[in-house]
Scaffold this motif. Structure first.
Motif: not given
Lengths: 191, 191, 191, 191
Positions: B9-14, B80-83, C9-24
């Motif tokens: 998950f961290s890899d995905g977010v980063i 928290h770090l990812l945030f 797959f879920s990790d991928g989708v959730i990672a993208i959801i949590i990160t693209i919010m920052v584009l707002e």
């Protein structure tokens, strides 16, 4: 330290690079077929870049398959490669939006050139750690393909100012050269 | 509960953070070299942030390699770090678009500072669960690098209002300090 | 059919959801501190949604840990959950850009409500396949937390039209309830 | 060469495709319920495409489960499928923004048609490498579903110019046909 997480991270970054390029194909406002015509150069640029990023993923996939250990140097060489790959969407968008203009085509070639240099650095970082591995050395071999590509990019960059379609033809040529995965490596793996 | 999915998950977010920054490099409308000039500060900010996010991924990679179990506290310390890492693209974009202005440079430093604090919290959450592990304790050691970075960020934030290039120089200094992966950990793993 | 790829797959989708919010959080044009003030509600909405998506990832992580097999029903129940989670960035952006207005706050609650319903459907799809597993049944238990959250969302939606800050307070309350990972499950796993 | 990294990369790309579609649902400026009305066709297009991409992920998941080895041909057939899938967000956005107009609906059908062709090419690339596997051959069988879908797309494309709702009805029909994962494969795996 094994290669699993390096591969997973690279896969993630390359998957994002290959997919965000599609965001450059802006939804047109009209709803007729005419509205799609200005998108043709954008779409063609996208196809070319999709194939290029696909080739890098393919070669990365094949090459990393033979890497057993990772050190700091390899991690950074890999990040360096990802950096140049991450600029492909920008160069693609600029080329597509300006109807394949001369300067954007030259920049596109420059970024492909830097990607090929970064890939060569990654390969040499792996060879430095694992160079005694005869399988790997045989697979990498003389790397004719890599050297030819690098030279073709160098030729294509100035030629874009003569006629950008010559450069595009050279980029397509390199893509065709690389289209099939590296037979040398596949052969060694099967043997 | 093992670390696989946390790492994935961290890899995905980063991977997403490091890649969406490139979306801030907006495709210019002109097709001449001049059109690229306003993008120079944007590109330089991108390079700096790419290296920083790369460093965090690198250190995270090395550190998580020694973590065997994960509890709720570690999961949240990691989120928290990812945030804070997820705010780097915003700070990078603001800094780049405003020609490395004083306030954006200070904000950039503030977010790097919060990232370093969040990383320290993650390390301490792991030590709390797994502190009896002498290998881990040895690897973390006194964490001079981490402490020096945190202090340099704190110094750089107010200095941005004197001259923002001093702050940039400090950020580059910290990046150089961290550039190589943590030798202490690598040494312990090899021993 | 195991859960690895479903989790990935879920990790991928959730990672993208949590990160693209920052584009707002759009990069402001000015370079003064004042330019950041209109972004405060956007940032606060982002923080709340980051925590919510983090909670879902956390609970998903814990819950899937006890699932051994996956069938078509579970795959679709999981995609259904991801669908509602994917609307969180939209609701977050709308709420943030309109200074936490009444209708956006109600919509935000509606989407959180649908996420909680979708999560309950996923849990029941797993129980249907694997209900004979006493460990899982004990871990899911009576699911007080889930039921309370669903009721609080239902209460918060109409209350947004009275005073949206009451609804926000209820969303924050639910987040605090869920903040710690599900002790029931963690306890069962450790036993 | 095993399928792990191919699956991981495909999961990454599909996860991004399914999630970036939500970026087309632009945050409206007003804060009343009326402001959401123009978004209804956008949302409906999103729901349809989410289900379609979900179906492809589902079928890809099931199918790849039976693939043991990967060669260059399969890698490229897979990238070819990902290419057409990556155009779904564009077609979805165009259809949604133009109130389900005739040309966008026809283009949407064309891209679904190309996806189904690309999927068939991937299946045949796998059969070519691994065709002696009776389990796989039995699972793929005569592929009635695939053939019916391809025909329905071909019918739906010209019908969009008669009445686009007929085409939409056909797309929904195909989605319902595929909604459940391929029972043939699931049955073979269980046997």
């Amino acid at each position: 330290m094994n290669t699993n997480r390096l591969e997973a991270f690279s896969d993630g970054v390359i998957a994002i690079i290959i997919t965000i390029m599609v965001l450059e194909i802006k939804v047109p406002h009209g709803e007729t077929l005419d509205a799609l015509i200005p998108l043709i150069p954008v779409l063609l640029s996208y196809v070319l870049s999709f194939i290029y990023v696909g080739i890098y993923w393919n070669n990365h996939h094949h090459f990393m398959h033979m890497v057993h250990n990772v050190n700091g140097r390899i991690l950074w060489a890999n990040l360096h490669l990802l950096f140049w790959l991450s600029l492909i969407p920008f160069a693609t968008g600029w080329m597509g939006e300006n109807h394949i203009g001369a300067v954007p085509v030259a920049l596109y070639g420059l970024i492909l050139f830097m990607c090929s240099v970064a890939y060569a650095i990654l390969v040499s970082a792996v060879l430095r750690l694992q160079g005694q591995d005869p399988k790997l050395a045989a697979a990498v071999g003389r790397d004719y393909k890599g050297k030819i590509s690098t030279i073709l990019y160098l030729v294509a960059i100035p030629l874009a100012f003569v006629n950008q379609w010559i450069s595009i033809a050279l980029y397509v040529t390199v893509a065709i050269i690389w289209f099939l995965p590296d037979r040398r490596i596949e052969k060694v793996l099967v043997d």
